[in-house]
Design an enzyme around this catalytic site. Structure first.
Site, PDB file in Angstrom:
ATOM      1  CG  ASP A  24      -2.032   1.099   1.006  1.00  0.00           C
ATOM      2  OD1 ASP A  24      -3.056   0.792   0.372  1.00  0.00           O
ATOM      3  OD2 ASP A  24      -1.854   2.244   1.476  1.00  0.00           O
ATOM      4  CD  GLU A  26      -2.223   6.213   2.045  1.00  0.00           C
ATOM      5  OE1 GLU A  26      -2.762   7.217   1.522  1.00  0.00           O
ATOM      6  OE2 GLU A  26      -2.818   5.130   2.203  1.00  0.00           O
ATOM      7  CG  HIS A 182      -7.438   7.245   3.950  1.00  0.00           C
ATOM      8  ND1 HIS A 182      -7.711   6.545   2.801  1.00  0.00           N
ATOM      9  CD2 HIS A 182      -8.633   7.654   4.444  1.00  0.00           C
ATOM     10  CE1 HIS A 182      -9.031   6.548   2.600  1.00  0.00           C
ATOM     11  NE2 HIS A 182      -9.600   7.196   3.581  1.00  0.00           N
ATOM     12  CG  ASP A 187      -5.382   1.914   4.056  1.00  0.00           C
ATOM     13  OD1 ASP A 187      -6.053   1.821   5.101  1.00  0.00           O
ATOM     14  OD2 ASP A 187      -5.475   2.874   3.272  1.00  0.00           O
TER      15      ASP A 187
END
Length: 219
Positions: A24, A26, A182, A187
């Site tokens: 994951d 961001e 988030h 996540d």
């Protein structure tokens, strides 16, 4: 956990020699070429003696925006990430990727697999930013397949009738905190739990290993 011959055999045969790694990322926007990658997390998986897939190890880095990177304010507000906060302990993309690749290569070897394959929710997004970072850092030995991925959005739609990560987790009976969402670490962990649950459920329903022709004839 000790990687046994059984777990090695299970993993090397289950996904055609691919080793699934949950990723994951961001970011500070949606453009993988121009917008900053700010956090990356990877979850390594393994099989236990009962043939159930589970989490083996989690790796996470806060990442410094690359030189000249674009930072979209709306994206920063959405994730709650302050790239300038010194308490983030952020590292360069090059350091984060190379350090992350070390345990992944070790897991590949231990599980008898040839290539890592990215597992992600909306995998095209994460793969785009991941591959762009690998290219910027001029990393030649990337353990991941350059375009194959296991997208838990599609898998969840099939198994649970949901495509949103939070809704899929809740449908599967997994806890999900919208306050912690988030974050790449959170996540990735929830995506890993979801992926393992679906793979294990498929096994419990008789979907894996696939029956042989001889077994079909005996039923």
């Amino acid at each position: 956990m000790t990687i046994t011959e059984l777990t090695t055999e299970l993993m090397s045969s289950r996904f055609r020699g691919y080793y699934p790694v949950v990723i994951d990322i961001e970011t500070a926007g949606f453009n993988a070429k121009t917008d900053a990658l700010l956090e990356i997390a990877a979850v390594l998986l393994s099989f236990n003696q009962q043939g159930e897939l589970h989490v083996l190890e989690t790796i996470q880095f806060n990442v410094e925006p690359f030189e000249g990177a674009n930072l979209e304010q709306a994206a920063l507000e959405f994730t709650g990430i302050d790239p300038n906060n010194p308490l983030r302990g952020a590292v360069s993309e090059d350091f984060a990727l190379k350090e992350m690749f070390k345990p992944i290569r070790k897991a590949l070897k231990a599980h008898g697999c040839n290539r890592a394959v990215m597992v992600a929710h909306n995998a095209a997004f994460d793969m785009g930013f991941f591959n762009a970072a690998v290219e910027r850092c001029n990393i030649k030995r990337n353990p991941f397949h350059p375009f194959v991925s296991f997208d838990t959005t599609s898998i969840s739609a099939l198994a649970l009738g949901q495509t949103v990560l939070a809704k899929a987790c809740k449908e599967a009976g997994l806890e999900f905190s919208n306050e912690e969402a988030h974050s790449a670490l959170y996540d990735a962990q929830k995506t890993a739990e979801l992926f393992c649950l679906i793979v294990n459920k498929w096994k419990s329903l008789g979907g894996w290993p696939l029956p042989t022709p001889d077994q079909d004839e005996n039923h």
